[in-house]
Design a protein around this motif. Sequence first.
Motif, PDB file in Angstrom:
ATOM      1  N   PRO A 141       1.032  -1.260  -0.017  1.00  0.00           N
ATOM      2  CA  PRO A 141       0.210  -0.063   0.050  1.00  0.00           C
ATOM      3  C   PRO A 141       0.997   1.108   0.073  1.00  0.00           C
ATOM      4  O   PRO A 141       1.834   1.175   0.636  1.00  0.00           O
ATOM      5  N   ILE A 142       0.524   2.398  -0.817  1.00  0.00           N
ATOM      6  CA  ILE A 142       1.183   3.448  -0.678  1.00  0.00           C
ATOM      7  C   ILE A 142       0.483   4.573   0.369  1.00  0.00           C
ATOM      8  O   ILE A 142      -0.563   4.438   0.385  1.00  0.00           O
ATOM      9  N   THR A 143       1.357   5.255   0.883  1.00  0.00           N
ATOM     10  CA  THR A 143       1.012   6.266   1.987  1.00  0.00           C
ATOM     11  C   THR A 143       1.039   7.561   1.268  1.00  0.00           C
ATOM     12  O   THR A 143       1.899   7.807   0.579  1.00  0.00           O
ATOM     13  N   PHE A 144      -0.085   8.414   1.451  1.00  0.00           N
ATOM     14  CA  PHE A 144      -0.175   9.645   0.688  1.00  0.00           C
ATOM     15  C   PHE A 144      -0.564  10.796   1.737  1.00  0.00           C
ATOM     16  O   PHE A 144      -1.472  10.521   2.432  1.00  0.00           O
ATOM     17  N   GLY A 145       0.292  11.821   1.473  1.00  0.00           N
ATOM     18  CA  GLY A 145      -0.004  12.790   2.658  1.00  0.00           C
ATOM     19  C   GLY A 145      -0.892  13.800   1.796  1.00  0.00           C
ATOM     20  O   GLY A 145      -1.017  14.103   0.701  1.00  0.00           O
ATOM     21  N   THR A 146      -1.869  14.348   2.730  1.00  0.00           N
ATOM     22  CA  THR A 146      -2.967  15.196   2.015  1.00  0.00           C
ATOM     23  C   THR A 146      -2.859  16.437   2.883  1.00  0.00           C
ATOM     24  O   THR A 146      -2.454  16.600   4.170  1.00  0.00           O
ATOM     25  N   THR A 147      -3.424  17.834   2.417  1.00  0.00           N
ATOM     26  CA  THR A 147      -3.062  19.001   3.308  1.00  0.00           C
ATOM     27  C   THR A 147      -4.484  19.213   4.043  1.00  0.00           C
ATOM     28  O   THR A 147      -4.716  20.269   4.732  1.00  0.00           O
ATOM     29  N   GLY A 148      -5.305  18.063   4.146  1.00  0.00           N
ATOM     30  CA  GLY A 148      -6.300  18.344   5.179  1.00  0.00           C
ATOM     31  C   GLY A 148      -7.742  17.437   4.694  1.00  0.00           C
ATOM     32  O   GLY A 148      -7.665  16.938   3.461  1.00  0.00           O
ATOM     33  N   VAL A 149      -8.744  16.986   5.634  1.00  0.00           N
ATOM     34  CA  VAL A 149      -9.931  16.362   5.218  1.00  0.00           C
ATOM     35  C   VAL A 149     -10.516  17.161   4.238  1.00  0.00           C
ATOM     36  O   VAL A 149     -10.691  18.329   4.765  1.00  0.00           O
ATOM     37  N   GLY A 150     -11.132  16.860   3.221  1.00  0.00           N
ATOM     38  CA  GLY A 150     -12.064  17.562   2.421  1.00  0.00           C
ATOM     39  C   GLY A 150     -11.412  18.431   1.666  1.00  0.00           C
ATOM     40  O   GLY A 150     -11.964  19.661   1.213  1.00  0.00           O
ATOM     41  N   THR A 151     -10.097  18.261   1.246  1.00  0.00           N
ATOM     42  CA  THR A 151      -9.415  19.195   0.325  1.00  0.00           C
ATOM     43  C   THR A 151      -9.243  18.706  -0.881  1.00  0.00           C
ATOM     44  O   THR A 151      -9.236  17.585  -1.224  1.00  0.00           O
ATOM     45  N   GLY A 152      -8.515  19.707  -2.108  1.00  0.00           N
ATOM     46  CA  GLY A 152      -8.259  19.152  -3.130  1.00  0.00           C
ATOM     47  C   GLY A 152      -7.134  18.310  -3.203  1.00  0.00           C
ATOM     48  O   GLY A 152      -6.956  17.415  -4.088  1.00  0.00           O
ATOM     49  N   SER A 153      -6.237  18.380  -2.217  1.00  0.00           N
ATOM     50  CA  SER A 153      -5.240  17.501  -2.065  1.00  0.00           C
ATOM     51  C   SER A 153      -5.691  16.022  -1.882  1.00  0.00           C
ATOM     52  O   SER A 153      -5.173  15.274  -2.466  1.00  0.00           O
ATOM     53  N   GLN A 154      -6.638  15.874  -0.888  1.00  0.00           N
ATOM     54  CA  GLN A 154      -7.104  14.563  -0.595  1.00  0.00           C
ATOM     55  C   GLN A 154      -7.990  14.061  -1.884  1.00  0.00           C
ATOM     56  O   GLN A 154      -7.746  12.719  -2.422  1.00  0.00           O
ATOM     57  N   LEU A 155      -8.719  14.844  -2.499  1.00  0.00           N
ATOM     58  CA  LEU A 155      -9.594  14.481  -3.477  1.00  0.00           C
ATOM     59  C   LEU A 155      -8.852  13.953  -4.741  1.00  0.00           C
ATOM     60  O   LEU A 155      -9.163  12.728  -5.150  1.00  0.00           O
ATOM     61  N   SER A 156      -7.816  14.775  -4.906  1.00  0.00           N
ATOM     62  CA  SER A 156      -6.988  14.292  -6.197  1.00  0.00           C
ATOM     63  C   SER A 156      -6.397  13.072  -5.990  1.00  0.00           C
ATOM     64  O   SER A 156      -6.462  12.071  -7.148  1.00  0.00           O
ATOM     65  N   GLN A 157      -5.919  12.871  -5.037  1.00  0.00           N
ATOM     66  CA  GLN A 157      -5.281  11.540  -4.768  1.00  0.00           C
ATOM     67  C   GLN A 157      -5.998  10.221  -4.580  1.00  0.00           C
ATOM     68  O   GLN A 157      -6.044   9.169  -5.076  1.00  0.00           O
ATOM     69  N   GLU A 158      -7.297  10.626  -3.806  1.00  0.00           N
ATOM     70  CA  GLU A 158      -8.176   9.503  -3.712  1.00  0.00           C
ATOM     71  C   GLU A 158      -8.606   9.115  -5.104  1.00  0.00           C
ATOM     72  O   GLU A 158      -8.959   7.928  -5.112  1.00  0.00           O
ATOM     73  N   LEU A 159      -9.012   9.999  -5.981  1.00  0.00           N
ATOM     74  CA  LEU A 159      -9.672   9.641  -7.110  1.00  0.00           C
ATOM     75  C   LEU A 159      -8.409   8.841  -8.127  1.00  0.00           C
ATOM     76  O   LEU A 159      -8.785   7.889  -8.750  1.00  0.00           O
ATOM     77  N   LEU A 160      -7.284   9.371  -7.958  1.00  0.00           N
ATOM     78  CA  LEU A 160      -6.237   8.785  -8.945  1.00  0.00           C
ATOM     79  C   LEU A 160      -5.995   7.389  -8.260  1.00  0.00           C
ATOM     80  O   LEU A 160      -5.968   6.621  -9.230  1.00  0.00           O
TER      81      LEU A 160
END
Length: 335
Positions: free
Chosen positions: A162-181
């Motif tokens: 599994p890959i670990t990915f950092g996000t800039t917070g919950v409900g942010t574009g950072s999270q959404l972009s990676q979740e979708l990818l």
Amino acid sequence: MTIKRVRRWATAGAGFALALSLAACGGNVGGGSGDDAEFPGKSPITILVGQDPGGSTDLIARALAEQLSDDLGVPVTVENKPGANGALAAKELAGKKADGHTLMVYNGSLAYITPLAVAEGQAPDIADYEIVTGISQDDYVLVTAPKSGFKTVDDLAGAGRPITFGTTGVGTGSQLSQELLFAQSGIAAKAVPFDGGSPTLTAVLGGQVDVGSIQLGEAAEQIRSGKLTPIVTFAEKRPTYLPDTPTAVEAGHDVPVQQSRAVFAPKSTPKAVLDALRASFQKAFQAEAYQKFNEENLLTPNEVDGEELRKQWTGNLDKYRSVVEQHKISLGGAK
């Protein structure tokens, strides 16, 4: 690898550095007081920012505040009210007098991504505000530390873990972009949320997480210096300032996600006041200093009127809700 016209946010100009010294308690970034004050009344204008001092939204607000003060002839103060991806500042704005003296630089992710991550009714509704003008858009880029060995999405898929990915917070574009990818790529991955771009960047650089989606203006200096490897951008087409990095769309994934910003005012602010503010912001957008600021910080102008901005953001919310439901993605307990 080529990055054109790159500078750090923190070096956006000596004027912004001075403004940051006043950030914690607010601080006038312009003059305009006394008998020559113009804008409806002599009171200062306060621009709320729902993020910490020194970040991209904060510096955009300060770049505009300086121009606005010069044009309207009154002091313009920027106040940071960080928390909940800007929701705390938005709540404060909603309770202010609708006279044009309190505004907010509002992040689009709060309008079209946060509602997908929280229970219904918890996120602010843009229908409860007046939109003065759109400002600009900022692309996200998926980055990793060179020592990770990852260079492409295929490399991530072939990691064997599994890959670990950092996000800039919950409900942010950072999270959404990676979740979708990762959902579209079939990559097993675990989100590690941080509070903003700076700690996310630090975590990627330090190898605490494998990758992170960062706003390009915040990551560009580290990319240029070779301390970060860009894997894909989440723009619809390759940004001119990062021409050697493919988009996620090119890699076969429908993941165009951008951060967008606009100026909001309390509901029922008089039309004459809104018109005066819009005209002043349009002058600010044309100022040479502000255009240079945009160029140096890799921002794409989106200086549309309020109704067009409302259509854009409402359309984004509908689009992102659809793809989140399609791929059965949970951004944090959405109901």
